[in-house]
Motif scaffolding. Sequence first.
Motif, mmCIF file in Angstrom:
data_model
loop_
_atom_site.group_PDB
_atom_site.id
_atom_site.type_symbol
_atom_site.label_atom_id
_atom_site.label_comp_id
_atom_site.label_asym_id
_atom_site.label_seq_id
_atom_site.Cartn_x
_atom_site.Cartn_y
_atom_site.Cartn_z
ATOM 1 N N ILE A 136 2.372 -3.426 5.282
ATOM 2 C CA ILE A 136 3.893 -2.188 6.297
ATOM 3 C C ILE A 136 4.418 -1.563 5.426
ATOM 4 O O ILE A 136 4.801 -0.080 5.275
ATOM 5 C CB ILE A 136 5.177 -3.314 7.189
ATOM 6 C CG1 ILE A 136 4.314 -4.372 8.510
ATOM 7 C CG2 ILE A 136 6.108 -2.379 7.326
ATOM 8 C CD1 ILE A 136 5.232 -4.639 8.663
ATOM 9 N N GLY A 137 4.474 -2.465 4.430
ATOM 10 C CA GLY A 137 4.953 -1.285 3.173
ATOM 11 C C GLY A 137 3.781 -0.287 2.547
ATOM 12 O O GLY A 137 4.471 1.248 2.692
ATOM 13 N N LYS A 138 3.012 -0.519 2.906
ATOM 14 C CA LYS A 138 2.372 0.561 2.382
ATOM 15 C C LYS A 138 1.792 1.675 3.181
ATOM 16 O O LYS A 138 1.510 3.118 3.219
ATOM 17 C CB LYS A 138 0.618 -0.020 2.484
ATOM 18 C CG LYS A 138 0.390 -1.062 1.061
ATOM 19 C CD LYS A 138 -0.871 -1.878 0.669
ATOM 20 C CE LYS A 138 -0.993 -2.079 -0.781
ATOM 21 N NZ LYS A 138 -2.523 -3.123 -0.870
ATOM 22 N N THR A 139 2.181 1.047 4.629
ATOM 23 C CA THR A 139 1.915 1.887 6.333
ATOM 24 C C THR A 139 3.270 2.994 5.785
ATOM 25 O O THR A 139 2.631 4.078 5.997
ATOM 26 C CB THR A 139 2.044 0.432 7.370
ATOM 27 O OG1 THR A 139 0.807 0.398 7.297
ATOM 28 C CG2 THR A 139 1.927 2.281 8.592
ATOM 29 N N ILE A 140 3.673 2.721 5.288
ATOM 30 C CA ILE A 140 5.499 3.727 5.870
ATOM 31 C C ILE A 140 5.055 4.260 3.787
ATOM 32 O O ILE A 140 6.115 5.821 4.480
ATOM 33 C CB ILE A 140 6.554 2.507 5.339
ATOM 34 C CG1 ILE A 140 6.825 1.626 6.250
ATOM 35 C CG2 ILE A 140 7.530 3.276 5.013
ATOM 36 C CD1 ILE A 140 8.411 0.620 6.296
ATOM 37 N N SER A 141 4.326 3.883 3.217
ATOM 38 C CA SER A 141 4.451 4.575 1.752
ATOM 39 C C SER A 141 3.349 6.066 2.565
ATOM 40 O O SER A 141 3.745 6.925 1.369
ATOM 41 C CB SER A 141 3.654 3.977 0.948
ATOM 42 O OG SER A 141 4.161 3.234 0.288
ATOM 43 N N ASP A 142 2.560 5.586 3.353
ATOM 44 C CA ASP A 142 1.377 7.341 3.712
ATOM 45 C C ASP A 142 2.650 7.426 4.704
ATOM 46 O O ASP A 142 2.207 8.979 4.851
ATOM 47 C CB ASP A 142 0.524 6.543 4.312
ATOM 48 C CG ASP A 142 -0.533 6.153 3.260
ATOM 49 O OD1 ASP A 142 -0.369 5.901 2.311
ATOM 50 O OD2 ASP A 142 -1.832 5.123 3.729
ATOM 51 N N LEU A 143 3.402 7.078 5.680
ATOM 52 C CA LEU A 143 3.977 7.274 6.434
ATOM 53 C C LEU A 143 5.185 8.984 5.959
ATOM 54 O O LEU A 143 5.566 10.121 6.828
ATOM 55 C CB LEU A 143 4.530 7.296 7.846
ATOM 56 C CG LEU A 143 3.489 5.803 9.098
ATOM 57 C CD1 LEU A 143 4.491 5.387 9.419
ATOM 58 C CD2 LEU A 143 2.803 6.785 9.456
ATOM 59 N N GLN A 144 5.336 8.552 4.778
ATOM 60 C CA GLN A 144 6.319 8.961 4.235
ATOM 61 C C GLN A 144 6.010 10.641 4.724
ATOM 62 O O GLN A 144 6.892 11.686 3.734
ATOM 63 C CB GLN A 144 7.220 8.816 3.156
ATOM 64 C CG GLN A 144 7.516 7.307 3.210
ATOM 65 C CD GLN A 144 8.668 6.928 2.065
ATOM 66 O OE1 GLN A 144 7.728 7.194 1.042
ATOM 67 N NE2 GLN A 144 8.786 6.197 1.627
ATOM 68 N N PHE A 145 4.055 10.881 3.859
ATOM 69 C CA PHE A 145 3.607 11.876 4.220
ATOM 70 C C PHE A 145 3.252 12.573 5.106
ATOM 71 O O PHE A 145 3.248 13.529 5.529
ATOM 72 C CB PHE A 145 3.018 12.444 2.901
ATOM 73 C CG PHE A 145 3.172 11.277 1.755
ATOM 74 C CD1 PHE A 145 3.960 12.916 1.004
ATOM 75 C CD2 PHE A 145 3.298 10.128 1.272
ATOM 76 C CE1 PHE A 145 4.137 11.971 -0.671
ATOM 77 C CE2 PHE A 145 3.901 9.359 -0.324
ATOM 78 C CZ PHE A 145 4.255 10.789 -0.998
ATOM 79 N N ILE A 146 2.784 11.879 5.668
ATOM 80 C CA ILE A 146 2.100 12.321 7.212
ATOM 81 C C ILE A 146 2.871 12.631 8.098
ATOM 82 O O ILE A 146 3.161 13.803 9.027
ATOM 83 C CB ILE A 146 1.653 10.968 7.432
ATOM 84 C CG1 ILE A 146 0.277 10.815 6.845
ATOM 85 C CG2 ILE A 146 0.968 11.793 9.413
ATOM 86 C CD1 ILE A 146 -0.189 9.517 7.299
#
Length: 706
Positions: free
Chosen positions: A85-95
Amino acid sequence: MEFWRHYLVLKRRWRIIALVVVLCTGAVLVWSRTSPQQYEAVAVLREQRPIGEMATEIYPVRALVNDPVLRQQNLLQLVASNTVIGKTISDLQFIRPGMLEGETPSQQILAFSDKLRVEPIPNTEYLRVRLRDSDPQNALTGLSVLVAKATERYDELYQGSVRAERERIENELLPSAKADLEAKRKALADYKLANRISGDLNYQTQVLVQRAAQYRANYDQAMVEMQEARARRIAAEQELQSQYARNEYEELQRVVATNPVLQQLRIDLARAQAELQKELQTKAERHPDVVAIKAQIAEIEARMRAESEQILNSQTRSRNPIRDAALQAYISARVAEDAAAKRAQAYYEPLQRAMAELADMPRKEAGLARHELAARTAEQVYNLYLQKLEEARAKERGAQAATLTLLDPPQVFVVPKQTALKVALALLLSLLLASSIALLLGQLDTSVRTPEEAERLLKLPVFAVIPLMKPNALDKQDGFTPIGASYQILSTNLWYASRQMQGSAVVIASAEPNVGRSTTAANLAITLARDGARVLLVDGDMRQPTLHTRFGVDNSLGLADVLAGEKSIEDVAVPTMIEGLVLIPAGSSANNPVRLLRSPAMEQFIERTTRLADFVIFDSPAGAIFADSTLIAAHVKNVIIVHAAGQPSRGAEAEFHARLEQVGANLVGAVLNKVRPEDSRGVYYYRRAYRELALRQPTSRALPRG
């Protein structure tokens, strides 16, 4: 009996129940209709694993890993882990940064976890992953990124250790073994050339050499296995010290709530500051009250500084599968290392003995045997590393075959609001809640409503239960109404109680006002007269007389005039429309009723009236407020207490009861007045069985209206 009591409590408070049900159901209906439409992205995952001995396992315990249910649970924990979930949120911060809720990373993880649902599909090895959001594009993008990050994490766990083992054998161990083999072969050739040795050694030498070579090969193989096990153990120790395997348990969910103690302290501070402003309007700064309030405000502010804004409400943790896998790998490597060390130790002593025997051979033969043994040993080690390399490559190919397969790509569906179901559940739950509140209020209610409760409160037998009726109502139908039937019961009980009465006079009294004393006295007198008795009704309430208005007579002359010695009984007695019933009003000239009631004229009045009538019924004011009722009871002796149903006990009844006992009054019985129909069994059965009979009876006006 208990069910009937609960039913009465619910029926009595049906308005509260209806109000709670309407408010709760309406709130749910409005919330359901006004809440934003939710969309849910759904994807189905499956773990695709290779079949065979070379399959790589994250969790080395084969008996457990082969369990499909356990593998499915492990996969569920991996997909829903904080790492993914942490890695997903890191990508969603840019997407799509707009879909993230919360300011800190921990808050964003908690918010994202609340929207995420990972559940196993029953009777299958599939996982269904759901992500809900008010924007369909946010739900689809977030779920796609989550699936990608879960696949990356899965591949990292499966292929990382296998790739490192293959690279170590291929780049370090195998080149070193090959160089050692070439060096040993060159040394053997150089030795033979230097010593001019050609041909085979004798049979004994060959046997000894073969034996020593076998011991040496076994010893070296044990040492190689021990080195490999040591390398795996060191790798497992490093994995245990890594970020992902350091903690034994992994946090799944953390819920933070507002500190209720701090909220209460803020309320207390505002209240104290308001009180300080109020005191400062009338008092000086150094006034003790102002100083005390300021000290209280300082104490509250100190307590507020000691409290935090938020507190941890709940926390969910589970075992860290990565740490468990690393720990299992460490244990397996440690066991393999110890076993290899023991095998090496077991071959070391026979090897030393064989080498000692070779030392006794001729120098050339011994040297040749040593070089041949070294060359054969190096060749065996090299072949062993070749075999290990092939095994590592096979494991790596198996790890590459194990992956997460996306059976159904993410699709977005509209989440139905299910307004009808929510309203139905709200209706049912609110009905249960309202009923519980009504029953709780019934348990807390100390009001007297039934004859049993009245007897416990007044410590007297209840002669009659009078239903709730209009104020100042008199019985105009002889026994064909619930009121008439109740007063007939009262008159009958009074007839039988007259044997234990001290005379024929009875005072109708009560501790509190507005309980229906005058109405009870009037209707009792009417009922006794209809039963054939000669009844004299005396209005002893000279402070607020009402009997004259109910019977429609003049109140200019009455009891006060007789006690003052101005008139006789015959002058003030007024016949009524009821045969056998005579009324003596209170009179209008009573300035001090207590003085009149304590005069000897009161005793003479009672003595004469009791000779003239079968029953003398006295009305009286409230006993807890005035002394009139106590004085009348001291002369009359016989008292009937009237209590209004639905009124809680305030202690006035016990106080009035003690006053009557002090003056020697004879407490004959009690009357429970103003009883609601649902609390009275008599009225309930009357309505069911005798309503038609009452309707068939001819009606006649026994008393004038007004």
